[in-house]
Design a protein around this motif. Sequence first.
Motif, PDB file in Angstrom:
ATOM      1  N   ILE A   1     -11.732 -44.099  21.621  1.00 46.60           N
ATOM      2  CA  ILE A   1     -11.481 -43.998  23.035  1.00 46.60           C
ATOM      3  C   ILE A   1     -10.858 -42.855  23.873  1.00 46.60           C
ATOM      4  CG2 ILE A   1      -9.335 -45.242  23.928  1.00 46.60           C
ATOM      5  CD1 ILE A   1     -10.761 -47.855  22.285  1.00 46.60           C
ATOM      6  N   ASP A   2     -10.839 -42.156  24.473  1.00 48.42           N
ATOM      7  CA  ASP A   2     -10.095 -40.599  25.066  1.00 48.42           C
ATOM      8  C   ASP A   2      -9.033 -41.986  26.394  1.00 48.42           C
ATOM      9  OD1 ASP A   2     -11.346 -39.149  23.448  1.00 48.42           O
ATOM     10  OD2 ASP A   2     -12.665 -39.114  25.145  1.00 48.42           O
ATOM     11  N   LEU A   3      -7.550 -41.818  26.643  1.00 51.90           N
ATOM     12  CA  LEU A   3      -7.154 -41.461  27.877  1.00 51.90           C
ATOM     13  C   LEU A   3      -7.100 -40.889  28.413  1.00 51.90           C
ATOM     14  CD1 LEU A   3      -4.900 -44.219  25.604  1.00 51.90           C
ATOM     15  CD2 LEU A   3      -6.709 -44.913  27.746  1.00 51.90           C
ATOM     16  N   GLU A   4      -6.166 -41.492  29.929  1.00 53.29           N
ATOM     17  CA  GLU A   4      -5.296 -40.238  30.962  1.00 53.29           C
ATOM     18  C   GLU A   4      -4.709 -41.102  30.856  1.00 53.29           C
ATOM     19  OE1 GLU A   4      -7.354 -37.264  32.890  1.00 53.29           O
ATOM     20  OE2 GLU A   4      -8.193 -36.487  31.540  1.00 53.29           O
ATOM     21  N   LEU A   5      -3.271 -41.174  31.578  1.00 52.66           N
ATOM     22  CA  LEU A   5      -2.417 -42.095  32.131  1.00 52.66           C
ATOM     23  C   LEU A   5      -1.503 -41.517  33.448  1.00 52.66           C
ATOM     24  CD1 LEU A   5      -2.972 -43.522  29.221  1.00 52.66           C
ATOM     25  CD2 LEU A   5      -0.978 -44.390  29.730  1.00 52.66           C
ATOM     26  N   GLY A   6      -2.023 -41.602  33.788  1.00 50.88           N
ATOM     27  CA  GLY A   6      -0.941 -41.290  35.285  1.00 50.88           C
ATOM     28  C   GLY A   6      -0.430 -41.317  35.563  1.00 50.88           C
ATOM     29  N   VAL A   7       0.506 -40.213  35.318  1.00 50.38           N
ATOM     30  CA  VAL A   7       2.833 -40.987  35.048  1.00 50.38           C
ATOM     31  C   VAL A   7       3.400 -39.133  35.180  1.00 50.38           C
ATOM     32  CG1 VAL A   7       2.904 -40.232  32.716  1.00 50.38           C
ATOM     33  CG2 VAL A   7       3.832 -42.196  33.696  1.00 50.38           C
TER      34      VAL A   7
ATOM     35  N   GLY B   1      10.573 -40.579  28.834  1.00 50.60           N
ATOM     36  CA  GLY B   1       9.272 -40.349  29.377  1.00 50.60           C
ATOM     37  C   GLY B   1       8.673 -42.132  28.594  1.00 50.60           C
ATOM     38  N   ILE B   2       6.925 -41.305  27.877  1.00 49.66           N
ATOM     39  CA  ILE B   2       6.665 -42.693  27.551  1.00 49.66           C
ATOM     40  C   ILE B   2       5.648 -42.193  26.174  1.00 49.66           C
ATOM     41  CG2 ILE B   2       4.640 -43.886  26.915  1.00 49.66           C
ATOM     42  CD1 ILE B   2       4.059 -44.243  30.407  1.00 49.66           C
ATOM     43  N   SER B   3       6.477 -43.114  24.961  1.00 50.61           N
ATOM     44  CA  SER B   3       5.676 -42.907  23.946  1.00 50.61           C
ATOM     45  C   SER B   3       4.537 -42.681  23.691  1.00 50.61           C
ATOM     46  CB  SER B   3       6.810 -43.179  22.810  1.00 50.61           C
ATOM     47  OG  SER B   3       5.942 -43.576  20.927  1.00 50.61           O
TER      48      SER B   3
ATOM     49  N   PHE C   1      -1.170 -51.022  31.918  1.00 53.96           N
ATOM     50  CA  PHE C   1      -0.298 -51.238  33.212  1.00 53.96           C
ATOM     51  C   PHE C   1       0.516 -52.341  33.378  1.00 53.96           C
ATOM     52  CE2 PHE C   1      -4.199 -50.321  36.052  1.00 53.96           C
ATOM     53  CZ  PHE C   1      -3.642 -48.532  35.970  1.00 53.96           C
ATOM     54  N   GLU C   2       0.144 -53.487  32.261  1.00 60.20           N
ATOM     55  CA  GLU C   2       1.803 -54.440  31.888  1.00 60.20           C
ATOM     56  C   GLU C   2       2.881 -54.071  31.013  1.00 60.20           C
ATOM     57  OE1 GLU C   2      -0.054 -57.854  29.645  1.00 60.20           O
ATOM     58  OE2 GLU C   2      -1.293 -58.440  31.271  1.00 60.20           O
ATOM     59  N   THR C   3       2.617 -52.603  29.960  1.00 58.37           N
ATOM     60  CA  THR C   3       3.361 -52.544  29.562  1.00 58.37           C
ATOM     61  C   THR C   3       4.370 -51.445  30.003  1.00 58.37           C
ATOM     62  OG1 THR C   3       1.970 -53.217  27.366  1.00 58.37           O
ATOM     63  CG2 THR C   3       3.964 -51.960  27.347  1.00 58.37           C
ATOM     64  N   PHE C   4       3.543 -50.326  30.707  1.00 56.84           N
ATOM     65  CA  PHE C   4       4.420 -49.018  30.871  1.00 56.84           C
ATOM     66  C   PHE C   4       3.875 -49.449  32.711  1.00 56.84           C
ATOM     67  CE2 PHE C   4       1.901 -48.125  27.083  1.00 56.84           C
ATOM     68  CZ  PHE C   4       3.051 -47.616  26.966  1.00 56.84           C
ATOM     69  N   GLN C   5       5.498 -49.384  33.297  1.00 55.67           N
ATOM     70  CA  GLN C   5       5.468 -49.505  34.510  1.00 55.67           C
ATOM     71  C   GLN C   5       5.531 -48.272  35.383  1.00 55.67           C
ATOM     72  OE1 GLN C   5       5.332 -53.283  36.448  1.00 55.67           O
ATOM     73  NE2 GLN C   5       5.093 -53.503  33.924  1.00 55.67           N
ATOM     74  N   SER C   6       5.568 -47.335  34.894  1.00 55.28           N
ATOM     75  CA  SER C   6       5.536 -46.010  35.367  1.00 55.28           C
ATOM     76  C   SER C   6       4.275 -45.634  35.461  1.00 55.28           C
ATOM     77  CB  SER C   6       6.617 -45.110  34.872  1.00 55.28           C
ATOM     78  OG  SER C   6       6.537 -45.182  33.518  1.00 55.28           O
TER      79      SER C   6
ATOM     80  N   HIS D   1     -12.296 -45.964  35.284  1.00 54.53           N
ATOM     81  CA  HIS D   1     -11.212 -45.452  36.707  1.00 54.53           C
ATOM     82  C   HIS D   1     -10.358 -46.430  37.015  1.00 54.53           C
ATOM     83  CE1 HIS D   1     -13.432 -40.713  36.613  1.00 54.53           C
ATOM     84  NE2 HIS D   1     -13.415 -41.433  35.884  1.00 54.53           N
ATOM     85  N   ARG D   2      -8.859 -46.707  37.125  1.00 48.61           N
ATOM     86  CA  ARG D   2      -8.728 -47.496  37.591  1.00 48.61           C
ATOM     87  C   ARG D   2      -6.902 -47.151  38.398  1.00 48.61           C
ATOM     88  NH1 ARG D   2     -12.527 -49.669  37.329  1.00 48.61           N
ATOM     89  NH2 ARG D   2     -13.176 -51.109  36.646  1.00 48.61           N
ATOM     90  N   GLN D   3      -6.880 -47.918  39.338  1.00 56.23           N
ATOM     91  CA  GLN D   3      -5.641 -47.523  39.453  1.00 56.23           C
ATOM     92  C   GLN D   3      -4.956 -48.996  39.790  1.00 56.23           C
ATOM     93  OE1 GLN D   3      -5.467 -45.233  44.025  1.00 56.23           O
ATOM     94  NE2 GLN D   3      -3.893 -44.989  44.032  1.00 56.23           N
ATOM     95  N   ARG D   4      -3.367 -48.656  39.703  1.00 50.96           N
ATOM     96  CA  ARG D   4      -3.003 -49.814  39.670  1.00 50.96           C
ATOM     97  C   ARG D   4      -2.498 -50.332  41.028  1.00 50.96           C
ATOM     98  NH1 ARG D   4       1.698 -51.374  36.724  1.00 50.96           N
ATOM     99  NH2 ARG D   4       2.141 -49.900  35.419  1.00 50.96           N
TER     100      ARG D   4
END
Length: 128
Positions: free
Chosen positions: A36-42, A56-58, A90-95, A122-125
């Motif tokens: 799995i590869d992830l990119e989280l926009g924050v 930040g986020i750990s 998305f549920e866990t990290f509101q930012s 590709h998903r947006q909150r």
Amino acid sequence: MAGAFTGDRIILKDLGFYGYHGVFAEEATLGQRFFIDLELGVDLSEPAATDRLSTGISYSDIYDVVKAAFETQRMKLLEAVAGNIVEKLFETFQSVNWIVIRIRKPEAPIAMVRGEAGIELHRQRKTS
């Protein structure tokens, strides 16, 4: 949707898991490797300025959420596995504003000598 999938991001690549997802009975019985590869926009402005993890986020916390979501239930489609992971992030990290997730399956049951099968979402909150 202007600005979607742009800006700061946290990136985790090649997270390896062993799982039992897939359409075929053998996949449910024998299992296989997934990556799995992830990119989280924050917005990373505050952690960049303060040098404090608390702002930040750990990465470890992200991994824990991904692992739990991946292992929670067996699914037939990689799209469903990825969708479940995205929902939990998305549920866990509101930012987190957007997520790009890629799941790769190197031992997909198709007649390939080399390579891998995979999907990318590709998903947006969603805003209410």
